[in-house]
Design a protein around this motif. Structure first.
Motif, PDB file in Angstrom:
ATOM      1  N   VAL A 129       0.899  -1.436  -0.021  1.00  0.00           N
ATOM      2  CA  VAL A 129       0.010  -0.066   0.060  1.00  0.00           C
ATOM      3  C   VAL A 129       0.984   1.163   0.081  1.00  0.00           C
ATOM      4  CG1 VAL A 129      -1.702   1.320   1.330  1.00  0.00           C
ATOM      5  CG2 VAL A 129      -1.713  -1.304   1.322  1.00  0.00           C
TER       6      VAL A 129
ATOM      7  N   SER B 290      -4.913   7.552  -0.739  1.00  0.00           N
ATOM      8  CA  SER B 290      -6.433   6.935  -1.255  1.00  0.00           C
ATOM      9  C   SER B 290      -7.296   8.151  -1.666  1.00  0.00           C
ATOM     10  CB  SER B 290      -7.118   6.351  -0.009  1.00  0.00           C
ATOM     11  OG  SER B 290      -8.465   6.200  -0.120  1.00  0.00           O
TER      12      SER B 290
ATOM     13  N   GLU C 288     -11.092   9.134  -4.276  1.00  0.00           N
ATOM     14  CA  GLU C 288     -12.140   8.733  -5.176  1.00  0.00           C
ATOM     15  C   GLU C 288     -12.419   9.113  -6.512  1.00  0.00           C
ATOM     16  OE1 GLU C 288     -16.774   9.226  -4.348  1.00  0.00           O
ATOM     17  OE2 GLU C 288     -15.487  10.932  -4.008  1.00  0.00           O
TER      18      GLU C 288
ATOM     19  N   ILE D  65      -1.700   1.951  -5.095  1.00  0.00           N
ATOM     20  CA  ILE D  65      -3.015   2.543  -5.171  1.00  0.00           C
ATOM     21  C   ILE D  65      -4.289   2.036  -5.321  1.00  0.00           C
ATOM     22  CG2 ILE D  65      -3.892   4.800  -5.671  1.00  0.00           C
ATOM     23  CD1 ILE D  65      -0.992   5.758  -6.404  1.00  0.00           C
ATOM     24  N   THR D  66      -5.382   1.996  -4.822  1.00  0.00           N
ATOM     25  CA  THR D  66      -6.347   1.655  -5.156  1.00  0.00           C
ATOM     26  C   THR D  66      -7.564   2.482  -4.882  1.00  0.00           C
ATOM     27  OG1 THR D  66      -5.853  -0.865  -4.575  1.00  0.00           O
ATOM     28  CG2 THR D  66      -8.093  -0.525  -5.038  1.00  0.00           C
ATOM     29  N   PRO D  67      -7.988   3.193  -5.868  1.00  0.00           N
ATOM     30  CA  PRO D  67      -8.804   4.353  -5.810  1.00  0.00           C
ATOM     31  C   PRO D  67     -10.415   3.824  -5.818  1.00  0.00           C
ATOM     32  CG  PRO D  67      -7.480   4.805  -7.628  1.00  0.00           C
ATOM     33  CD  PRO D  67      -7.334   3.147  -7.195  1.00  0.00           C
ATOM     34  N   ARG D  68     -11.299   4.446  -5.274  1.00  0.00           N
ATOM     35  CA  ARG D  68     -12.582   3.968  -5.078  1.00  0.00           C
ATOM     36  C   ARG D  68     -13.394   4.440  -6.210  1.00  0.00           C
ATOM     37  NH1 ARG D  68     -11.571   7.439  -1.115  1.00  0.00           N
ATOM     38  NH2 ARG D  68     -13.173   8.938  -0.723  1.00  0.00           N
TER      39      ARG D  68
END
Length: 619
Positions: A436, A446, A448, A480-483
């Motif tokens: 992460v 993080s 959106e 990186i894991t955007p929503r």
């Protein structure tokens, strides 16, 4: 679907040539401004069409009148007042119902001809402008358009109207009646464009709104002076405009060949897929295809095979504008240019373009690509450099030296670009810990990505989603894991108006005559003022200075240098992850619909469809 921009990165053609010819022929001459009342006004030099012209060159004066055209729009609407911030206004009210003092020709970089105004007059410095109304100008209820209506409209729009009206109005020193049919507007500062912008404000009927709260959203049909009136309204679903047989301006040379349909209907749909299905079924008469790949592969449905639907490709010569994913620098994680560059490195345009569009689109290389106003490769030189040098310390890297987007890779992962992204993120204080990306305080990187489920003017929601899905897979390699949040049109407008997003889809139209609207797009007031176009939240003294230089330029050469310098500031600012654009508009439409052979400089642009189209009678 309404239009904005899609352009190609090609050699200079007619639009650019217009500016270059002007630079060669006008720069050494005194600026041409009307010394007496005139039929039109141009940003530089004289209008192309002489007084007494017969019709606009891209209109067919012999076009038949009659018929109905049905168009599709995404989302819905809850207002018939497009001139305020509140509500989601139906498309077409401001186009078909209300009129302006002057009318913009889309065959010239920036020229206006008299519409409600019979004449326009200004001094060489353009410190004031005076308009004289046509005595025959009437609202649809038969009442005359008066100077009082004009002054009330301008003062109201400038104070309680949409923020897009506020910037130019803040430069107005005064507005006053000078005769039975004339008014004068004086300005507080040098700005060649202001005299023209004042000719493009909608003129509304004071008696309809003076006793109410103009700033409130409403479904009350406005009384305008335009060729059409609001006929039927199904809130949120459809609106129909009916051509006014008593339209005061139907015999003006300016209007010959325009406003040919008896009815113009806009139907609203939940998303682009529903819109396209309606078009294939014949419920919508025209479809603007945004994907070259779909244009080649998805037009084998029955109405096309029967010849009832045909394809047309409309060229244009306008700047590309900007389109892609914008990063909101109000969020601290996007405040660092190194982070924004890392986000750009991770976006593999070459692979995305090949996967979704067969590799047919050219990438947007700068905000004014496809025109002589675009920044040139390499370091800034001459007047551009002179304008930028005072801001050298605050400019993002590449503004002076030259900035180029990553080349990308034909593979899903551009490993070299990802390595560059990792290095930039580390410089900015972000490292991968346990898979992460985090900062020294242990906070994950993080954010959106906000999307409109109705899509946009230039992209279907499904295509946006596909682009974002591929992008997210690349970002995972950076930890990186955007929503992703998909909202309906009303919620999306509310959040973007208030800059309540981290990253979202962004489209901004740009013309061959950028001016005061640039402050609305990139000006510092938009950092906090709701409803501006400055979604990235940029606050750049250099950009503000370049806009000032544009507005005060006294030759085409000086103007072009200022725009190119602004282009450098914007592009090197790394606010938007740009996608691609097309050199043409692809329109599939009923075989009974036609447009003139002579297409305008701006091509498929507001003022072209449905204004100059017509319908042939059934055989």
């Amino acid at each position: 679907m309404r239009i904005f921009e899609n352009l190609n990165n090609c050699a200079i053609r007619r639009g650019a040539a217009v500016l270059l010819i002007a630079a060669a022929g006008v720069a050494a001459m005194p600026l041409a401004s009307p010394a007496s009342p005139a039929h039109g006004i141009a940003i530089y030099g004289e209008p192309a069409l002489p007084e007494g012209f017969e019709h606009l060159p891209y209109a067919n004066p012999d076009a038949p009148k009659g018929g109905t055209i049905r168009l599709a729009e995404p989302g819905g609407f809850d207002s018939l007042k497009p001139w305020i911030l509140k509500g989601n206004a139906a498309w077409g009210v401001g186009v078909h119902v209300a009129e302006t003092l002057m009318y913009r020709s889309i065959d010239e970089p920036f020229t206006l001809y008299g519409l409600l105004a019979e004449t326009v007059e200004t001094d060489p410095a353009r410190s004031w402008v005076e308009f004289t109304l046509r005595p025959e100008a009437r609202f649809s209820d038969g009442s005359p358009v008066t100077v009082e209506d004009v002054i009330w409209s301008y003062e109201t729009l400038g104070t309680v109207g949409h923020p897009r009206y506020l910037g130019a109005w803040s430069k107005v020193e005064g507005i006053e009646q000078t005769g039975e049919r004339s008014l004068r507007i004086t300005f507080t500062e040098p700005d060649r464009e202001l005299a023209m912008l004042m000719g493009l404000r909608p003129v509304l009927k004071k008696a309809q709104w003076a006793d109410g709260n103009f700033g409130d959203s409403s479904l009350e049909p406005p009384i305008g002076s335009g060729a059409y009136v609001v006929d039927r309204v199904d809130p949120g679903r459809a609106i129909t405009f009916r051509r006014n047989p008593d339209y005061w301006g139907k015999d003006l040379p300016l209007n010959r060949g325009l406003n040919n349909f008896d009815e113009i209907r806009y139907d609203y749909f939940g998303d682009a897929n529903a819109m396209f299905e309606a078009f294939k079924a014949g419920e919508v008469n025209i479809w603007r295809e945004l994907s070259a790949q779909k244009w080649d592969s998805e037009y084998d449905f029955p109405l096309m095979a029967e010849g009832k639907i045909v394809k047309s490709e409309i060229p244009n010569e306008r700047p590309s504008g900007i389109m892609g994913l914008v990063m909101n620098t109000r969020n601290p994680i996007f405040a660092d240019w190194r982070v924004r560059q890392a986000m750009i490195e991770a976006f593999n345009f070459q692979f995305i373009n090949a996967t979704l569009n067969g590799g047919k689109d050219s990438r947007i290389t700068s905000y004014f690509a496809n025109s002589s106003l675009a920044m040139q490769p390499g370091a800034a030189e001459g007047r551009e450099r002179e304008l930028l040098e005072p801001f050298a310390r605050s400019l993002p890297p590449g503004a002076l030296e030259g900035y180029v987007l990553p080349e990308g890779s034909d593979q899903p992962l551009d490993r070299r670009a990802l390595r560059r992204a990792i290095a930039l993120l580390e410089e900015a204080g972000w490292t991968v810990q346990g898979g992460v990306l985090t900062n020294d305080a242990g906070r994950p990187f993080s954010f959106e990505i906000l999307l409109n489920q109705s899509g946009s003017a230039m992209r279907a929601a499904s295509e946006m989603q596909q682009i974002v899905d591929i992008y997210i897979e690349a970002l995972r390699n950076l930890g990186i894991t955007p929503r992703v949040t998909m909202l309906d049109a009303a919620q999306y407008v509310q959040r973007t108006n208030n800059y309540d997003f981290d990253m979202t889809w962004y489209e901004r139209a740009l013309s061959l005559s950028p001016g005061n609207e640039q402050r609305l797009y990139w000006g510092k007031d938009g950092v906090t003022l709701p409803g501006s176009r400055n979604w990235m939240g940029m606050n750049s003294p250099a950009a503000e200075a370049m806009i000032d230089a544009m507005l005060s330029a006294d030759t085409p050469e000086a103007f072009a240098a200022a725009v190119r310098a602004l282009d450098r500031v914007l592009t090197a600012g790394r606010y938007v992850i740009p996608v691609g654009y097309s050199p043409i508009s692809r329109l599939a439409h009923s075989g009974r619909l036609h447009y003139p052979e002579r297409t305008p400089l701006y091509g498929d642009w507001p003022g072209f469809l449905p204004e100059v189209w017509w319908q042939e009678a059934e055989k």
